[in-house]
Design a protein around this motif. Structure first.
Motif, PDB file in Angstrom:
ATOM      1  N   THR A 104     -34.029 -50.700 -53.026  1.00  0.00           N
ATOM      2  CA  THR A 104     -33.347 -49.631 -53.769  1.00  0.00           C
ATOM      3  C   THR A 104     -33.879 -48.285 -53.278  1.00  0.00           C
ATOM      4  O   THR A 104     -34.891 -48.207 -52.579  1.00  0.00           O
ATOM      5  CB  THR A 104     -33.586 -49.750 -55.281  1.00  0.00           C
ATOM      6  N   ALA A 105     -33.198 -47.225 -53.691  1.00  0.00           N
ATOM      7  CA  ALA A 105     -33.634 -45.865 -53.371  1.00  0.00           C
ATOM      8  C   ALA A 105     -33.210 -44.958 -54.523  1.00  0.00           C
ATOM      9  O   ALA A 105     -32.409 -45.336 -55.395  1.00  0.00           O
ATOM     10  CB  ALA A 105     -33.034 -45.387 -52.053  1.00  0.00           C
ATOM     11  N   SER A 106     -33.738 -43.748 -54.540  1.00  0.00           N
ATOM     12  CA  SER A 106     -33.403 -42.808 -55.614  1.00  0.00           C
ATOM     13  C   SER A 106     -32.028 -42.206 -55.419  1.00  0.00           C
ATOM     14  O   SER A 106     -31.569 -41.425 -56.249  1.00  0.00           O
ATOM     15  CB  SER A 106     -34.459 -41.709 -55.681  1.00  0.00           C
ATOM     16  N   VAL A 107     -31.380 -42.518 -54.310  1.00  0.00           N
ATOM     17  CA  VAL A 107     -29.975 -42.137 -54.096  1.00  0.00           C
ATOM     18  C   VAL A 107     -29.178 -43.418 -53.959  1.00  0.00           C
ATOM     19  O   VAL A 107     -29.708 -44.448 -53.543  1.00  0.00           O
ATOM     20  CB  VAL A 107     -29.828 -41.263 -52.831  1.00  0.00           C
ATOM     21  N   PRO A 108     -27.898 -43.403 -54.298  1.00  0.00           N
ATOM     22  CA  PRO A 108     -27.099 -44.645 -54.149  1.00  0.00           C
ATOM     23  C   PRO A 108     -27.027 -45.056 -52.673  1.00  0.00           C
ATOM     24  O   PRO A 108     -26.704 -44.239 -51.801  1.00  0.00           O
ATOM     25  CB  PRO A 108     -25.723 -44.239 -54.697  1.00  0.00           C
ATOM     26  N   LEU A 109     -27.323 -46.308 -52.435  1.00  0.00           N
ATOM     27  CA  LEU A 109     -27.288 -46.832 -51.064  1.00  0.00           C
ATOM     28  C   LEU A 109     -25.949 -47.509 -50.797  1.00  0.00           C
ATOM     29  O   LEU A 109     -25.279 -48.003 -51.736  1.00  0.00           O
ATOM     30  CB  LEU A 109     -28.418 -47.841 -50.851  1.00  0.00           C
ATOM     31  N   PRO A 110     -25.528 -47.560 -49.532  1.00  0.00           N
ATOM     32  CA  PRO A 110     -24.272 -48.272 -49.206  1.00  0.00           C
ATOM     33  C   PRO A 110     -24.370 -49.744 -49.626  1.00  0.00           C
ATOM     34  O   PRO A 110     -25.446 -50.348 -49.600  1.00  0.00           O
ATOM     35  CB  PRO A 110     -24.184 -48.152 -47.675  1.00  0.00           C
ATOM     36  N   SER A 111     -23.242 -50.305 -50.004  1.00  0.00           N
ATOM     37  CA  SER A 111     -23.233 -51.723 -50.405  1.00  0.00           C
ATOM     38  C   SER A 111     -23.003 -52.656 -49.226  1.00  0.00           C
ATOM     39  O   SER A 111     -23.294 -53.851 -49.310  1.00  0.00           O
ATOM     40  CB  SER A 111     -22.133 -51.950 -51.450  1.00  0.00           C
ATOM     41  N   ALA A 112     -22.512 -52.122 -48.109  1.00  0.00           N
ATOM     42  CA  ALA A 112     -22.239 -52.963 -46.949  1.00  0.00           C
ATOM     43  C   ALA A 112     -23.546 -53.485 -46.343  1.00  0.00           C
ATOM     44  O   ALA A 112     -24.595 -52.838 -46.405  1.00  0.00           O
ATOM     45  CB  ALA A 112     -21.462 -52.179 -45.881  1.00  0.00           C
ATOM     46  N   ALA A 113     -23.484 -54.662 -45.740  1.00  0.00           N
ATOM     47  CA  ALA A 113     -24.692 -55.326 -45.232  1.00  0.00           C
ATOM     48  C   ALA A 113     -25.319 -54.585 -44.056  1.00  0.00           C
ATOM     49  O   ALA A 113     -26.550 -54.437 -43.986  1.00  0.00           O
ATOM     50  CB  ALA A 113     -24.365 -56.759 -44.813  1.00  0.00           C
ATOM     51  N   SER A 122     -24.742 -42.745 -38.599  1.00  0.00           N
ATOM     52  CA  SER A 122     -24.036 -41.573 -39.139  1.00  0.00           C
ATOM     53  C   SER A 122     -23.787 -41.728 -40.634  1.00  0.00           C
ATOM     54  O   SER A 122     -23.974 -40.783 -41.417  1.00  0.00           O
ATOM     55  CB  SER A 122     -22.721 -41.385 -38.374  1.00  0.00           C
ATOM     56  N   LYS A 123     -23.378 -42.924 -41.072  1.00  0.00           N
ATOM     57  CA  LYS A 123     -23.141 -43.154 -42.499  1.00  0.00           C
ATOM     58  C   LYS A 123     -24.430 -43.003 -43.305  1.00  0.00           C
ATOM     59  O   LYS A 123     -24.446 -42.437 -44.400  1.00  0.00           O
ATOM     60  CB  LYS A 123     -22.561 -44.549 -42.706  1.00  0.00           C
ATOM     61  N   LEU A 124     -25.543 -43.546 -42.744  1.00  0.00           N
ATOM     62  CA  LEU A 124     -26.820 -43.450 -43.459  1.00  0.00           C
ATOM     63  C   LEU A 124     -27.270 -41.993 -43.584  1.00  0.00           C
ATOM     64  O   LEU A 124     -27.851 -41.583 -44.600  1.00  0.00           O
ATOM     65  CB  LEU A 124     -27.891 -44.267 -42.744  1.00  0.00           C
ATOM     66  N   ARG A 125     -27.039 -41.194 -42.540  1.00  0.00           N
ATOM     67  CA  ARG A 125     -27.412 -39.779 -42.592  1.00  0.00           C
ATOM     68  C   ARG A 125     -26.709 -39.080 -43.756  1.00  0.00           C
ATOM     69  O   ARG A 125     -27.311 -38.279 -44.487  1.00  0.00           O
ATOM     70  CB  ARG A 125     -27.040 -39.093 -41.281  1.00  0.00           C
ATOM     71  N   LYS A 126     -25.427 -39.372 -43.894  1.00  0.00           N
ATOM     72  CA  LYS A 126     -24.662 -38.739 -44.988  1.00  0.00           C
ATOM     73  C   LYS A 126     -25.199 -39.153 -46.341  1.00  0.00           C
ATOM     74  O   LYS A 126     -25.151 -38.372 -47.310  1.00  0.00           O
ATOM     75  CB  LYS A 126     -23.189 -39.116 -44.867  1.00  0.00           C
ATOM     76  N   THR A 127     -25.709 -40.385 -46.441  1.00  0.00           N
ATOM     77  CA  THR A 127     -26.253 -40.865 -47.713  1.00  0.00           C
ATOM     78  C   THR A 127     -27.614 -40.251 -47.995  1.00  0.00           C
ATOM     79  O   THR A 127     -27.903 -39.816 -49.118  1.00  0.00           O
ATOM     80  CB  THR A 127     -26.368 -42.401 -47.684  1.00  0.00           C
TER      81      THR A 127
END
Length: 981
Positions: A10-19, A63-68
């Protein structure tokens, strides 16, 4: 920002649900603050194999992780948590942001006293919410990190419970460890501490139950018993020893360097799923025990009630008593001394003890079915694995699995496992020779590997050379208490004196012995002889090969060390049987053979002759060794006649020499002359023309002294071939003309036809084409008047070669077609190969290169099958011409070089001239003028020395195309004056 990985990620920000993004983030968290290479990320995201677009997918995922993780920030902006670099990607994690770092920091922190240390460990363990990265499946890097974290967690827990036990706080230990041990019952460390804590709080029975459950789990999961710590805890709590050790585990240790045998191993493991006994049978030293133990270890988990092992042979080689083995088994299963005292009731007791158990019983070195039958467990959940040197057909329902010699690949793998792969790769040819001397016997390969491993500086080739000596091989194949001689001797001791005597008689032949010869040795009908042979084959002391029988190499070597007591009467019967059958196959029956043999010979006399020639040669050797001169001579004649011409086998020279020696001892000059002729023919076929000439000259002198025109004519014709290839066509022509006169004088039309054909070939070689055609026509007429068509076909083939080279292709095609049909009808593969080569040359000359190569390829295959290097070299030369005309100069060059190597090895100057001429043509067409000129000059010089003006002219004409030297043109005009067409 806060990251948690000691449980679900987990993290203090919502993480992507995709594997994929979650997996990528997990990998970066394992190396927080450090760059992780792109290749490593690809391996982690796709551990089973990455797609071609893997690199692009990684970029998109980053790129997706950076945005998160850093919303609104570019990849290169300050504050960006997920940074890129030439070495990959790195995730910035500050101190206190990752729970795993908190856990590790607490573990590393010092403590002034025990209480403070307990509190620190409790805080560290409180960081955990479940298994590390519990909801993320990763590749090797992530999984290794998970295991490392879990190991640190276990170490912390172990430290904490040790402190709690030392403080007398057993209740806390029970509370902490009860769920852990329930989930991991085979972990002896926690089970021992939990049992100690339960004992400390007065829960003795619960403690003992934990210990018993752990003992069962250890056996079920790993096939092992509790260690010393757990045993000590049991002793302290129960107040007694752990007297019931659990199921018996008697399997011997598996051989650590076991290799190969994949198919047999799979068969055994699969067969052990059934209660039917599995019988591994093979020769002494074949590796049966190693295979059985390996299979037993693989299958042991299916037999939780234990594994029992017994050797069924005493140290002195005598079979073990089943009752003694049963007593040992029952004692291991917990039978009382009173039960074991009733020896007569042991079999019933064994059946009762095994009825409801799941046991694996390994019985090694069984001697008989009765011995094994008494030891088979009765329960359907049991299995028995038996090793034996002989088949056990009387064991009802048994699954028999033979253990054959090791394949070359498996033998190499075993040798490499012992001596080292790199060492073998340095001397691959020597390794192949060494393995050949080991004959696939696993024990021999193992000993060879041990000797190499013990002497790292010894060359493999040195040991291979020592093993090549039959007289010292058994001495070399000994290491400590391992020895091939001892193993084979033990197997031979189990057989009767009559069986050993038969094996010694069969081994005396040195090769495969046909069944009819064995029947003669035994003086039994064929059917009864088969029964004796089958019995020895079942004991793996004899190997069947169709209707032939082979004494295995190491059995033969051990027998050779024993007394030379081979029965002379039996050997003579076998030699006389060989002579009688050879005469029958040649259409000269003296005795009526067994009907089965008669049908076998009549079905294909040529095939029978080809198969039995080697055995007849061995019979010649044995007859000569016993001093039976007349029998030796007759066998040598029959063997030579049956083998046909040319006979190129390894025994050809030995048979000819033995026949000659026998004729001389009998003082028979006519027979001696014939044997000299045969020996000369053998030398000639093997390219030893000097020896051939000496034998032919001696034969000629004896035939002349006997006033024998037929024999003299035949020898003169043979001498003509020797002189022609030696560069003396004048002497060759004179010999052929004299031979024709002598053969005409005695009315030998077949001999005249052959000599006329030889004269035709010689006339073409010296450039007199008209006389060549006349000679061949005369030879054809003479051949037609003979009883069979063989002489006609041979003359036709040679005539066709001349016609082909001088514009008579249609007539040549007719002659070759007829000759090929004759060769196929008579089954003469050697002659068929010659005709196929001529047909290939004919098609090549006609511009039909593909058809030419098809005929020539078949010709080459036949020559190579019968081992005729010389004739095969001429076919290579023809194939080269076909390749050259098909536009394949590299292929032509390869065939010509192969041919030239053989011609030079056999000192065939004519063949060398042909090959050099072909190479010169090829080089000229490739534009290599200087090399072409050198080759063509050498070829022309050879033909000049041999006195073959027609071939010299061909070489000179080719030379004219690559040089403008006037001396070559002058020589061409000079040669032309010698040629008459």
């Amino acid at each position: 920002m806060r990251f948690q990985v000691l449980g679900p990620m987990t993290a203090s920000v919502p993480l992507p649900s995709a594997a994929q993004p979650r997996r990528l983030l997990a990998v970066l968290l394992t190396r927080a603050g450090r760059f992780v290479g792109r290749d490593t990320l690809v391996d982690e995201l796709w551990p089973d194999g990455a797609p071609s677009s893997a690199a692009a997918i990684v970029q998109v995922t980053v790129s997706k992780l950076r945005k998160t993780l850093s919303p609104g920030l570019g990849a290169a902006e300050a504050g960006q948590r997920l940074r890129s670099g030439p070495r990959g990607y790195a995730l910035c994690v500050e101190p206190g942001e990752l729970d795993a770092d908190d856990f590790l920091a607490l573990l590393a922190s010092g403590a002034d006293d025990r209480a403070q240390r307990r509190r620190t460990l409790e805080r560290a363990l409180a960081c955990w919410r479940g298994d590390a990265f519990a909801d993320v499946a990763g590749g090797p890097l992530l999984e290794a990190h998970k295991l490392w974290l879990e190991d640190r967690r276990s170490a912390a827990l172990l430290q904490l419970v040790e402190l709690e036990l030392a403080d007398g706080d057993g209740g806390s230990v029970v509370e902490r460890l009860a769920p852990v041990v329930a989930a991991r019952p085979a972990d002896e460390r926690f089970a021992a501490r939990l049992a100690a804590a339960l004992g400390a709080v007065g829960r003795r029975e619960s403690a003992l139950e934990v210990l018993r459950r752990t003992r069962r789990a250890l056996w079920d999961e790993a096939g092992v018993w509790p260690g010393a710590d757990l045993v000590a805890v049991y002793r302290r709590i129960a107040g007694t020893e752990w007297t019931t050790p659990g199921p018996p585990a008697q399997l011997p240790p598996a051989v650590p360097d076991f290799t190969g045998r994949a198919a047999e191993l799979a068969d055994v493991v699969r067969a052990l799923r059934s209660p039917a006994p599995v019988v591994l049978h093979g020769a002494a030293g074949a590796g049966k025990s190693a295979l059985a133990v390996q299979a037993a270890w693989r299958a042991r988990r299916r037999f939780p009630d234990g594994q029992l092992t017994a050797s069924l042979r005493a140290p002195d080689g005598t079979p073990a008593e089943p009752a003694a083995v049963l007593a040992g088994f029952l004692r291991r299963l917990g039978a009382t001394p009173a039960e074991l005292a009733d020896r007569a009731g042991l079999a019933g007791l064994w059946r009762g003890y095994t009825a409801d158990r799941r046991l694996l019983v390994l019985l090694e070195d069984a001697a008989s079915e009765a011995q094994v039958r008494a030891l088979l467990p009765s329960g359907p959940g049991c299995a028995a694995l038996v090793t034996t040197r002989r088949e056990l057909p009387g064991l009802c329902g048994a699954r028999a699995i033979p253990v054959p010699p090791l394949s070359t690949e498996d033998a190499w793998a075993l040798l490499a496992a012992i001596a080292g792969e790199a060492r073998l790769r340095e001397e691959p040819e020597a390794v192949q020779r060494l393995l050949g001397h080991c004959a696939g016997l696993a024990l021999a390969v193992r000993i060879a590997g041990i000797k190499l491993a013990a002497r790292p500086n010894r060359r493999v080739g040195e040991l291979a050379a020592r093993l090549a000596d039959d007289h010292r091989r058994l001495d070399e194949l000994t290491a400590g208490d391992l020895g091939v001689r001892a193993a084979v001797t033990s197997a031979l001791r189990e057989r009767s004196a009559a069986d050993v005597s038969l094996l010694r008689l069969l081994a005396a032949f040195g090769a495969a012995v046909p069944d009819w010869s064995a029947a003669a040795l035994l003086d039994l009908p064929l059917g009864e002889a088969h029964d004796r042979l089958d019995d020895l084959a079942a004991a793996h002391l004899l190997e069947p090969a169709g209707t032939r029988w082979v004494v295995p190499p190491f059995v033969r070597l051990v027998l050779a060390e024993g007394p030379a007591d081979a029965d002379p009467a039996a050997v003579r019967r076998a030699c006389e049987a060989a002579l009688a059958l050879a005469e029958h196959a040649r259409g000269r029956p003296a005795l009526r053979p067994d009907p089965v043999l008669a049908r076998r010979i009549a079905a294909d006399p040529a095939a029978w002759a080809a198969e039995e020639t080697g055995h007849l040669a061995a019979a010649v050797r044995l007859a000569g060794a016993h001093g039976w001169h007349e029998l030796t001579e007759r066998l040598a004649d029959a063997c030579t006649a049956l083998a046909g011409t040319p006979w190129l086998g390894r025994s050809a020279r030995a048979v000819a020499v033995l026949g000659l020696a026998a004729a001389r001892r009998r003082r028979d000059p006519r027979a001696e002359a014939g044997k000299l002729y045969n020996l000369g023919a053998v030398h000639w076929q093997h390219g030893h023309w000097h020896r051939a000439r000496s034998c032919f000259v001696m034969a000629e002198h004896r035939y002349r002294a006997l006033d024998d025109p037929r024999g003299t004519g035949a020898v003169l014709a043979a001498l003509a071939d020797v002189h022609l290839d030696g560069g003396d066509p004048e002497t060759a022509e004179a010999e052929l003309r004299e031979a024709l006169g002598l053969l005409r004088e005695c009315g030998d039309r077949r001999g005249q036809a052959a000599a006329a054909a030889q004269l035709g070939s010689l006339a073409e070689d010296i450039g007199d084409v008209r006389r060549a055609i006349e000679s061949f026509e005369a030879g054809m007429l003479l051949a037609r008047e003979c009883d069979d068509g063989r002489g006609h076909d041979q003359a036709a083939k040679r005539y066709a070669d001349v016609l082909r080279r001088h514009g008579g292709r249609d007539r040549a095609a007719d002659l070759l077609t007829g000759a090929l049909g004759g060769a196929v009808r008579t089954g003469e593969r050697h002659w068929e190969a010659h005709v196929l080569r001529s047909l290939g040359d004919l098609h090549t000359d006609a511009g039909e290169a593909a058809d030419g190569q098809r005929f020539l390829t078949r010709s080459l295959a036949l020559f190579e099958q019968i081992g005729h290097r010389h004739a095969a070299a001429y076919t290579h030369r023809s194939l080269a011409e076909a390749r050259r005309r098909a536009g394949d100069p590299a292929g032509a060059r390869r065939h010509l070089r192969l041919a030239l190597e053989v011609f030079r090895d056999l000192r065939d100057r004519r063949g060398a001239g042909y090959a050099l001429l072909g190479l010169g043509r090829t080089e000229a067409e490739e534009g290599r003028g200087a090399e072409a000129e050198r080759l063509l000059r050498t070829s022309a010089g050879l033909f000049r020395e041999l006195g073959f003006p027609l071939w010299e002219l061909r070489a000179l004409r080719e030379l004219d195309g690559v040089t403008s030297d006037s001396p070559d043109r002058d020589r061409t005009r000079e040669v032309l004056t010698k040629i008459r067409t």
